[in-house]
Write a protein that holds these residues in place. Sequence first.
Motif, PDB file in Angstrom:
ATOM      1  N   SER A 285       4.237  50.567  56.821  1.00 60.35           N
ATOM      2  CA  SER A 285       5.183  50.447  58.135  1.00 60.35           C
ATOM      3  C   SER A 285       4.421  50.594  59.464  1.00 60.35           C
ATOM      4  CB  SER A 285       6.400  51.650  58.157  1.00 60.35           C
ATOM      5  OG  SER A 285       5.711  52.976  58.321  1.00 60.35           O
ATOM      6  N   LEU A 286       5.023  50.071  60.444  1.00 57.47           N
ATOM      7  CA  LEU A 286       4.383  50.243  61.625  1.00 57.47           C
ATOM      8  C   LEU A 286       3.951  51.835  61.893  1.00 57.47           C
ATOM      9  CD1 LEU A 286       3.416  48.654  63.971  1.00 57.47           C
ATOM     10  CD2 LEU A 286       5.531  48.902  65.070  1.00 57.47           C
ATOM     11  N   LYS A 287       4.728  52.676  61.741  1.00 60.45           N
ATOM     12  CA  LYS A 287       4.517  53.863  61.719  1.00 60.45           C
ATOM     13  C   LYS A 287       2.822  54.511  60.984  1.00 60.45           C
ATOM     14  CE  LYS A 287       6.118  58.707  61.567  1.00 60.45           C
ATOM     15  NZ  LYS A 287       7.101  59.577  61.139  1.00 60.45           N
TER      16      LYS A 287
ATOM     17  N   ILE B  17       9.181  41.815  61.242  1.00 64.64           N
ATOM     18  CA  ILE B  17       9.541  43.266  60.844  1.00 64.64           C
ATOM     19  C   ILE B  17       9.167  44.410  61.545  1.00 64.64           C
ATOM     20  CG2 ILE B  17       9.351  44.869  58.914  1.00 64.64           C
ATOM     21  CD1 ILE B  17       9.824  42.111  56.973  1.00 64.64           C
ATOM     22  N   LEU B  18       7.609  44.206  61.761  1.00 59.92           N
ATOM     23  CA  LEU B  18       6.808  45.198  62.469  1.00 59.92           C
ATOM     24  C   LEU B  18       7.349  45.131  64.107  1.00 59.92           C
ATOM     25  CD1 LEU B  18       3.324  44.559  61.380  1.00 59.92           C
ATOM     26  CD2 LEU B  18       4.884  46.381  60.710  1.00 59.92           C
ATOM     27  N   LYS B  19       8.082  44.027  64.684  1.00 62.87           N
ATOM     28  CA  LYS B  19       8.292  44.186  65.695  1.00 62.87           C
ATOM     29  C   LYS B  19       9.867  45.044  66.127  1.00 62.87           C
ATOM     30  CE  LYS B  19       9.075  41.087  69.794  1.00 62.87           C
ATOM     31  NZ  LYS B  19       8.893  39.635  70.244  1.00 62.87           N
ATOM     32  N   SER B  20      10.623  44.863  64.913  1.00 63.40           N
ATOM     33  CA  SER B  20      11.950  45.551  64.727  1.00 63.40           C
ATOM     34  C   SER B  20      11.567  47.058  64.723  1.00 63.40           C
ATOM     35  CB  SER B  20      12.749  45.014  63.812  1.00 63.40           C
ATOM     36  OG  SER B  20      12.200  45.343  62.592  1.00 63.40           O
ATOM     37  N   GLN B  21      10.373  47.293  63.925  1.00 58.80           N
ATOM     38  CA  GLN B  21      10.104  48.811  63.830  1.00 58.80           C
ATOM     39  C   GLN B  21       9.606  49.241  65.332  1.00 58.80           C
ATOM     40  OE1 GLN B  21       7.160  49.362  60.447  1.00 58.80           O
ATOM     41  NE2 GLN B  21       8.846  48.204  59.034  1.00 58.80           N
TER      42      GLN B  21
ATOM     43  N   LYS C  57      10.717  49.016  68.082  1.00 59.39           N
ATOM     44  CA  LYS C  57      11.749  49.617  69.019  1.00 59.39           C
ATOM     45  C   LYS C  57      12.198  50.775  68.565  1.00 59.39           C
ATOM     46  CE  LYS C  57      13.401  44.751  69.725  1.00 59.39           C
ATOM     47  NZ  LYS C  57      14.302  43.835  69.524  1.00 59.39           N
ATOM     48  N   GLU C  58      12.196  51.118  67.423  1.00 59.47           N
ATOM     49  CA  GLU C  58      12.466  52.258  66.772  1.00 59.47           C
ATOM     50  C   GLU C  58      11.552  53.313  66.904  1.00 59.47           C
ATOM     51  OE1 GLU C  58      12.961  51.752  62.758  1.00 59.47           O
ATOM     52  OE2 GLU C  58      14.544  50.094  62.872  1.00 59.47           O
ATOM     53  N   LEU C  59      10.325  52.968  66.929  1.00 54.89           N
ATOM     54  CA  LEU C  59       9.049  53.857  67.120  1.00 54.89           C
ATOM     55  C   LEU C  59       8.855  54.322  68.479  1.00 54.89           C
ATOM     56  CD1 LEU C  59       6.915  54.815  65.077  1.00 54.89           C
ATOM     57  CD2 LEU C  59       5.589  53.083  65.533  1.00 54.89           C
TER      58      LEU C  59
END
Length: 122
Positions: free
Chosen positions: A74-76, A103-107, A109-111
Amino acid sequence: MELLNFILDLVFWGIVSWFVFTWLVSRYLESRLVDSVVHDLEQERMIPLTVEVDQDQYFCYNSITKAFVCQGYSLKEIVERFRQLHPDKSAAIYDGDETAVRILKSQLKELGENFFSVGHTS
């Protein structure tokens, strides 16, 4: 009738002016961001990354040298591992697998990370 035409002209030109103003401001901010990224790259404070995916795992490579940088599911995980290896640098996912970048771009925003950015794909 003339008053109505005057009001409609005023509204029309107001809307046109607003769109031109917001376009100019966005172009200015975009150019400043690009200048900042170029400066960070020149000073070697940022590493541009190319991302590839294999069996649900993301592999990040330096876009310039093609050297392996880090990996994660994951990006995290990518951010954590990148920080361990390069605590004084930032990163930008510059290109690579289109789906992986999306997918990483959407993650991102969450991060809520600000040192790590996900850009366009090749």
